[in-house]
Design a protein around this motif. Structure first.
Motif, PDB file in Angstrom:
ATOM      1  N   HIS A 215       1.321  -1.133   0.288  1.00  4.53           N
ATOM      2  CA  HIS A 215       0.014   0.197  -0.401  1.00  4.53           C
ATOM      3  C   HIS A 215       0.193   1.262   0.270  1.00  4.53           C
ATOM      4  O   HIS A 215       0.484   2.263  -0.423  1.00  4.53           O
ATOM      5  CB  HIS A 215      -0.902  -0.111   1.233  1.00  4.53           C
TER       6      HIS A 215
ATOM      7  N   PHE B  65       1.535   1.942  -3.785  1.00  4.25           N
ATOM      8  CA  PHE B  65       0.389   2.327  -4.639  1.00  4.25           C
ATOM      9  C   PHE B  65      -0.184   4.046  -4.082  1.00  4.25           C
ATOM     10  O   PHE B  65      -0.666   4.690  -4.979  1.00  4.25           O
ATOM     11  CB  PHE B  65      -0.897   1.474  -3.704  1.00  4.25           C
ATOM     12  N   ASN B  66       0.399   3.971  -2.727  1.00  4.14           N
ATOM     13  CA  ASN B  66       0.090   5.586  -2.719  1.00  4.14           C
ATOM     14  C   ASN B  66       0.855   6.379  -3.329  1.00  4.14           C
ATOM     15  O   ASN B  66       1.145   7.242  -3.586  1.00  4.14           O
ATOM     16  CB  ASN B  66       0.217   5.696  -0.792  1.00  4.14           C
TER      17      ASN B  66
ATOM     18  N   LEU C 230       2.581   5.584  -5.995  1.00  9.89           N
ATOM     19  CA  LEU C 230       2.517   5.878  -6.998  1.00  9.89           C
ATOM     20  C   LEU C 230       1.063   7.286  -7.501  1.00  9.89           C
ATOM     21  O   LEU C 230       0.937   7.764  -8.086  1.00  9.89           O
ATOM     22  CB  LEU C 230       1.689   4.759  -7.790  1.00  9.89           C
ATOM     23  N   ASN C 231      -0.197   6.597  -6.557  1.00  7.39           N
ATOM     24  CA  ASN C 231      -1.226   7.769  -6.400  1.00  7.39           C
ATOM     25  C   ASN C 231       0.056   9.363  -6.364  1.00  7.39           C
ATOM     26  O   ASN C 231      -0.634  10.238  -7.623  1.00  7.39           O
ATOM     27  CB  ASN C 231      -2.020   7.700  -5.425  1.00  7.39           C
ATOM     28  N   SER C 232       0.607   9.502  -5.644  1.00  8.07           N
ATOM     29  CA  SER C 232       0.841  10.842  -4.948  1.00  8.07           C
ATOM     30  C   SER C 232       1.440  11.648  -6.901  1.00  8.07           C
ATOM     31  O   SER C 232       1.728  12.420  -6.703  1.00  8.07           O
ATOM     32  CB  SER C 232       2.490  11.010  -3.792  1.00  8.07           C
TER      33      SER C 232
ATOM     34  N   SER D  91       1.105  10.441  -9.410  1.00 13.29           N
ATOM     35  CA  SER D  91       0.008  10.375 -10.945  1.00 13.29           C
ATOM     36  C   SER D  91      -0.043  11.905 -10.699  1.00 13.29           C
ATOM     37  O   SER D  91      -1.087  12.809 -11.402  1.00 13.29           O
ATOM     38  CB  SER D  91      -1.085   9.679 -10.376  1.00 13.29           C
ATOM     39  N   ALA D  92      -0.603  13.056  -8.818  1.00 13.51           N
ATOM     40  CA  ALA D  92      -0.626  13.900  -8.796  1.00 13.51           C
ATOM     41  C   ALA D  92       0.098  14.854  -9.469  1.00 13.51           C
ATOM     42  O   ALA D  92      -0.370  16.253 -10.441  1.00 13.51           O
ATOM     43  CB  ALA D  92      -1.170  13.732  -7.357  1.00 13.51           C
TER      44      ALA D  92
END
Lengths: 367, 244
Positions: free
Chosen positions: A186, A189-190, A192-194, A196-197
């Motif tokens: 996780h 995933f988190n 990668l999300n950052s 992505s932002a």
């Protein structure tokens, strides 16, 4: 390709023929038996000792090899698998058969000896000694059978022991592997999300974060493959991790690291602190409105290394899912690596959670 | 115009959602919240149509936020954890976005939210689903909304709970908190080893019980450690005897 089951008659070489030493011991034992038989046959005094010896020695030598067949009977009718009655009957029949064959061979040998030297073995004496020869043949074959079953049992138990040991090693290895794979997916995933932002908000920062993430993964793979790393290396791994978390958490996350010079070179198991730092964020900082500071501290007294990780916690927070798994793994690793010499203690008061690890010092010289 | 609120404790995570929403003209972001308390307050004050909600946050998690909202907007969960998907379905979330997600996937979730707003779930169905809600663990705390703020009452600090029409009054340390819930429902959610339904209108935390007084065959009173007297029904007495 279909692999055939091993054929016991081909692949299982006789244990006595496997190496020269056991063959010599085996033949020496048979020489003793041959001398005993000679004595029994020669004591009545009707034939000279030399003639009896000339008769028994080659016969016994041949029989030593005939009785090796008992091993294959043993393999074909293993104890505990084949019915006991069948094992007994088979071995007795084989004994009678082998003995008969052997006695018959004796006739041939007597004839040979008598042609070499006229009247060396009187036929009457030979006929008289037949019951002793026949019964000896049966007894010796049965003895060989008994020895074969003993060897088989010994081998089976050793095999079982080896298998158990191998299983233990495998279990330990896989456990260590899984314990090392402590990096929470996780977190990835988190992160990668950052990224992505950031790709639209701040592209250079997105690139910087991918580099940081790659560095952290590379380091954790490299260190994870080693048996021990220095404390400095472990701290650098942790710092990489926290640098990424800091991008995600912004001002909510602060870190202080204090490492004694005397402690910096000590060797520890790789990724030992990593799960604890992850916990400090997940169960500590994540639950606090204003975030907080994670403190990492390492000191050394004599031959003891003390590691301490502390983080603030929200007093009213409920234990989150997965609580204790990371901690349990670290505890098991310390127990596995240091036995009773290693200790891990946790302390939770209203606002802080502290994990303390005390382990014996291992410096590069000792490794 | 659809009004939305974005709830996530990470700035960057909120900015991804904000950016995706910017592509849709009919969406207006009315608030961004970084924790559960803020979310409950913002939902009460702004009554949004759609809520983009993280699960793990300080103070209150996403599910607790949903519990405290009334009326409930269409909720799209946005989280890195796939393990809450089933629970999200149970609280009628319209979608469940796994971080990181694509623009297409985000638009799909937004369409689901639009569809839900256009055709809300029938009340009968929601009630049915609520009745079949799976509760893995007993409730560890009770959340009470007081205006726009939230009071968190850990279950061990509850003295007793009293039924009052459509509400329950949670008594804790001399304070009384009103919550809209049925006593029978609450009785099923609390730890049965600690909380006993001693009467049609009362649930008692047995740690608080000082003694039982019997006046007549079916007239008993529970005396609490702080002196409070609560009636005990016959079946309530049976349940008490079972546990004591």
């Amino acid at each position: 390709m279909v692999s055939l089951p091993p054929n016991p008659y081909i692949t299982d070489m006789h244990p006595i023929l496997k190496d020269r030493r056991s063959l010599i011991v085996y033949l020496a034992a048979w020489l003793t038996l041959a001398l005993m038989l000679t004595a029994m046959l020669a004591l009545p005094g009707r034939v000279s000792w030399a003639a009896v010896l000339a008769f028994t020695l080659p016969l016994m030598f041949v029989y030593a090899f005939i009785t090796l067949s008992a091993w294959y009977i043993c393999k074909a009718f293993p104890l505990g698998v084949a019915p006991l009655a069948r094992i007994l009957v088979t071995n007795c029949l084989a004994a009678v058969f082998s003995s008969s064959l052997w006695v018959l061979a004796g006739f041939g040998w007597v004839a040979v000896l008598n042609t070499l030297q006229e009247g060396m073995i009187p036929p009457a004496w030979h006929i008289d000694s037949l019951p002793l020869l026949g019964s000896s043949g049966i007894v010796l074959f049965l003895l060989a059978s008994a020895v074969s079953y003993l060897i088989a049992m010994f081998e089976a138990s050793r095999e079982a022991e080896r298998n158990a040991l191998q299983l233990r090693v495998l279990a330990r290895e896989s456990e260590l592997k899984s314990l090392r794979a402590q990096i929470d997916p996780h977190f990835l995933f988190n992160s990668l999300n950052s990224i992505s932002a950031l790709t639209t908000v701040d592209p250079p920062a997105a690139r910087a974060m991918t580099v940081k993430l790659a560095e952290f993964l590379r380091l954790s793979l490299r260190y994870g493959a080693l048996d021990t790393i220095s404390l400095t290396q472990e701290i650098s791994l942790t710092t990489h991790f926290l640098a990424i978390e800091k991008i995600r958490h912004g001002n909510r996350l602060a870190i202080t690291v204090e490492i004694d010079d005397a402690a910096a070179d000590c060797r520890i198991a790789p990724l030992l602190l990593q799960p604890l730092v992850e916990n400090a964020i997940r169960h500590g900082i994540d639950g606090l409105l204003g975030g907080g500071t994670i403190g990492i501290n390492a000191t050394r007294t004599g031959d003891q290394l003390h590691l301490c990780i502390e983080n603030p916690v929200d007093a009213g927070a409920l234990p989150k899912e997965g609580t204790g798994v990371g901690l349990d793994n670290v505890r098991r690793r310390i127990a596995g690596l240091y036995g009773t010499d290693g200790r891990i203690t946790t302390l939770r008061d209203a606002s802080r959670f502290t994990v303390r690890i005390d382990i014996p010092v291992r410096t590069p010289e000792e490794n | 115009m659809l009004r939305t609120i974005i709830v996530d404790d990470e700035d960057l995570a909120r900015s991804v959602v904000r950016e995706h929403l910017a592509a849709h003209r009919d969406i207006q972001v009315v608030a961004e919240c970084s924790n559960g308390f803020e979310a409950v307050k913002a939902v009460a004050e702004l009554s949004p149509d759609i809520l983009f909600l993280d699960v793990q946050m300080p103070k209150l998690d996403g599910f607790e936020v949903i519990e405290l909202m009334d009326p409930k907007p269409a909720v799209v969960f946005v989280t890195a954890y796939d393990s809450y998907a089933l629970k999200a379905f149970e609280v009628h979330a319209v979608d469940y976005l796994l971080k990181p997600f694509s623009g297409e996937r985000f638009t799909e979730a937004l369409e689901h939210a639009r569809a839900r707003i256009a055709a809300p779930l029938p009340a009968g169905l929601t009630a049915l689903m609520e009745d079949h809600r799976v509760h893995e663990a007993p409730l560890q705390r009770i959340l009470v909304k007081n205006g726009a703020s939230v009071v968190v009452i850990p279950s061990e600090s509850i003295d007793y709970i009293e039924a009052e029409d459509d509400y329950v009054a949670v008594h804790s340390g001399g304070k009384r908190h009103l919550k809209q819930e049925r006593l029978s429902e609450l009785a099923q959610l609390l730890d049965p080893a600690r909380f006993i339904r001693i009467h049609r209108s009362f649930i008692l935390n047995i740690d608080r019980l000082a003694r039982l007084e019997t006046y007549a065959k079916d007239s008993r009173v529970a005396i609490l450690k702080d002196g409070t007297r609560l009636p005990v029904s016959r079946s309530g007495h049976d349940r008490l005897r079972e546990i004591l």
